[in-house]
Design an enzyme around this catalytic site. Sequence first.
Site, PDB file in Angstrom:
ATOM      1  N   TRP A  54      36.372  11.703  -1.782  1.00 42.72           N
ATOM      2  CA  TRP A  54      35.670  10.438  -1.677  1.00 42.72           C
ATOM      3  C   TRP A  54      35.972   9.877  -0.298  1.00 42.72           C
ATOM      4  O   TRP A  54      36.861  10.347   0.405  1.00 42.72           O
ATOM      5  CB  TRP A  54      36.093   9.466  -2.772  1.00 42.72           C
ATOM      6  CG  TRP A  54      37.584   9.315  -2.890  1.00 42.72           C
ATOM      7  CD1 TRP A  54      38.391   8.485  -2.184  1.00 42.72           C
ATOM      8  CD2 TRP A  54      38.441  10.059  -3.780  1.00 42.72           C
ATOM      9  NE1 TRP A  54      39.704   8.661  -2.562  1.00 42.72           N
ATOM     10  CE2 TRP A  54      39.753   9.612  -3.537  1.00 42.72           C
ATOM     11  CE3 TRP A  54      38.215  11.042  -4.763  1.00 42.72           C
ATOM     12  CZ2 TRP A  54      40.842  10.131  -4.251  1.00 42.72           C
ATOM     13  CZ3 TRP A  54      39.310  11.548  -5.457  1.00 42.72           C
ATOM     14  CH2 TRP A  54      40.599  11.083  -5.197  1.00 42.72           C
ATOM     15  N   ARG A 103      45.528  14.344   0.511  1.00 46.45           N
ATOM     16  CA  ARG A 103      46.059  15.529  -0.150  1.00 46.45           C
ATOM     17  C   ARG A 103      46.966  15.283  -1.346  1.00 46.45           C
ATOM     18  O   ARG A 103      47.316  16.232  -2.058  1.00 46.45           O
ATOM     19  CB  ARG A 103      46.796  16.408   0.879  1.00 46.45           C
ATOM     20  CG  ARG A 103      45.862  17.106   1.813  1.00 46.45           C
ATOM     21  CD  ARG A 103      46.628  17.986   2.776  1.00 46.45           C
ATOM     22  NE  ARG A 103      47.020  17.287   4.001  1.00 46.45           N
ATOM     23  CZ  ARG A 103      47.912  17.739   4.861  1.00 46.45           C
ATOM     24  NH1 ARG A 103      48.548  18.856   4.615  1.00 46.45           N
ATOM     25  NH2 ARG A 103      48.179  17.066   5.975  1.00 46.45           N
ATOM     26  N   GLU A 124      36.021   5.949   7.666  1.00 45.78           N
ATOM     27  CA  GLU A 124      35.075   7.002   8.057  1.00 45.78           C
ATOM     28  C   GLU A 124      33.676   6.418   8.207  1.00 45.78           C
ATOM     29  O   GLU A 124      32.954   6.744   9.135  1.00 45.78           O
ATOM     30  CB  GLU A 124      35.035   8.103   6.998  1.00 45.78           C
ATOM     31  CG  GLU A 124      36.360   8.777   6.757  1.00 45.78           C
ATOM     32  CD  GLU A 124      36.207   9.912   5.755  1.00 45.78           C
ATOM     33  OE1 GLU A 124      36.490   9.679   4.554  1.00 45.78           O
ATOM     34  OE2 GLU A 124      35.783  11.008   6.165  1.00 45.78           O
ATOM     35  N   CYS A 169      43.564  16.357   6.520  1.00 44.47           N
ATOM     36  CA  CYS A 169      43.179  15.536   5.360  1.00 44.47           C
ATOM     37  C   CYS A 169      44.298  14.597   4.936  1.00 44.47           C
ATOM     38  O   CYS A 169      45.425  15.016   4.661  1.00 44.47           O
ATOM     39  CB  CYS A 169      42.789  16.431   4.186  1.00 44.47           C
ATOM     40  SG  CYS A 169      42.334  15.480   2.724  1.00 44.47           S
TER      41      CYS A 169
HETATM   42  N1  ARG Z   1      34.049  11.827   8.166  1.00 44.61           N
HETATM   43  C1  ARG Z   1      32.985  12.554   7.534  1.00 44.61           C
HETATM   44  C2  ARG Z   1      31.784  11.646   7.285  1.00 44.61           C
HETATM   45  O1  ARG Z   1      31.820  10.492   7.632  1.00 44.61           O
HETATM   46  C3  ARG Z   1      33.406  13.150   6.203  1.00 44.61           C
HETATM   47  C4  ARG Z   1      34.634  14.015   6.241  1.00 44.61           C
HETATM   48  C5  ARG Z   1      35.271  14.231   4.869  1.00 44.61           C
HETATM   49  N2  ARG Z   1      35.753  12.995   4.294  1.00 44.61           N
HETATM   50  C6  ARG Z   1      36.337  12.887   3.111  1.00 44.61           C
HETATM   51  N3  ARG Z   1      36.691  11.699   2.716  1.00 44.61           N
HETATM   52  N4  ARG Z   1      36.540  13.928   2.337  1.00 44.61           N
HETATM   53  O2  ARG Z   1      30.802  12.068   6.706  1.00 44.61           O
END
Ligand code: ARG
Length: 347
Positions: free
Chosen positions: A231, A62, A236, A59
């Site tokens: 968030w 953090r 991602e 992560c």
């Molecule tokens: N990468 C994953 C997704 O696209 C989520 C993982 C957790 N991400 C976070 N920002 N807490 O759904």
Amino acid sequence: MLREARAFINDYYSENQLDGAYKRWQKIETEIENTGSYTHTFDELSYGAKLAWRNSNRCIGRLFWKTLKTIDARKVASVQEFEEALGHHLEVAETRTKIRSTISIFPPIASNGVAPFKIKNYTLLMYAGYSVGDQVLGDPKNVEFTQYCESLGWKGKGGNFDLLPVVYSVNDGPDQWYQIPAHLVSEVAISHPEFDWFGELGLRWYKLPVISFMSIRIGGIVYPAAPFNGWYMLDEISTRNFGDEHRYNTLPLIADYLELDRSSPFWKEKALTVLNEAVYYSFEAAQATMVDRHSAVDQFMKFMDQEEAAGREVTGDWTWLIPPHASSTTAIFHTEMKDELKFPNFV
Ligand code: ARG
């Protein structure tokens, strides 16, 4: 359990400058000897969850570990209470526009090894994927899981962004599913500030990433259902979920709209930048919490400094921490760290 419980209690008391660690430890020791387990106070549970986040090697977010909000769902016993608790999590995690990192902790594994509740979804919110001929509609990552949901009697609309149900078991019994009511899920439609055609792609994504397949392990006690959210970091959704070839694979489409020369070795980067802008500005316009890669890395470097000042070595999984796009332009790319597992943690 004795060893892990003791280490956790020591950390909890010393980091919070509390008196009475030894007394508490003796109580726990007796409880474990008599019952095979022990019960965390709410404060221990909540601090344990924060430590699990602080120790999460994959992560990048953090820095904010101290702000984690714990919802104590250990008393949840019925299916109805469980489903309500999932909805409650989504409501609490998003206050108006701001996302608050939140974890709901359901009952621990019983002494006979049975998990009172266990969630099978990778995340609480996910889009279905359907294979139609040699094509995939929706999120290709979830084709198998979608088929499994269908085998349980769930039926999707057959669109690109159908929210899947939450699949879970009670006391290790047969899987059942629960469709989270649509009004509890907020999503952002993706458009681009300059390119009107971008909206025609019909992309959308939800605001809350809630990881739900992991257990949390605190002081030797395993809580098998403990969905937690932060968030999104921009990449991602944009670079990975929309950009990956085996996911929504939108780069070729975007390149065509941009009329990019696909024989050039740079078309993917160009399309990727436009895609990133679109997701970023759409989330911003919706006032949805999101962090861009450069800010996220700055925050992580600050976290490393903070931890070092507290006399703790930061562990991390470099391969997960570096942003997938333009990674070498961020400081984390040039940082070394050990990928060692510390407890409490998510497992
Ligand atoms: N990468 C994953 C997704 O696209 C989520 C993982 C957790 N991400 C976070 N920002 N807490 O759904």
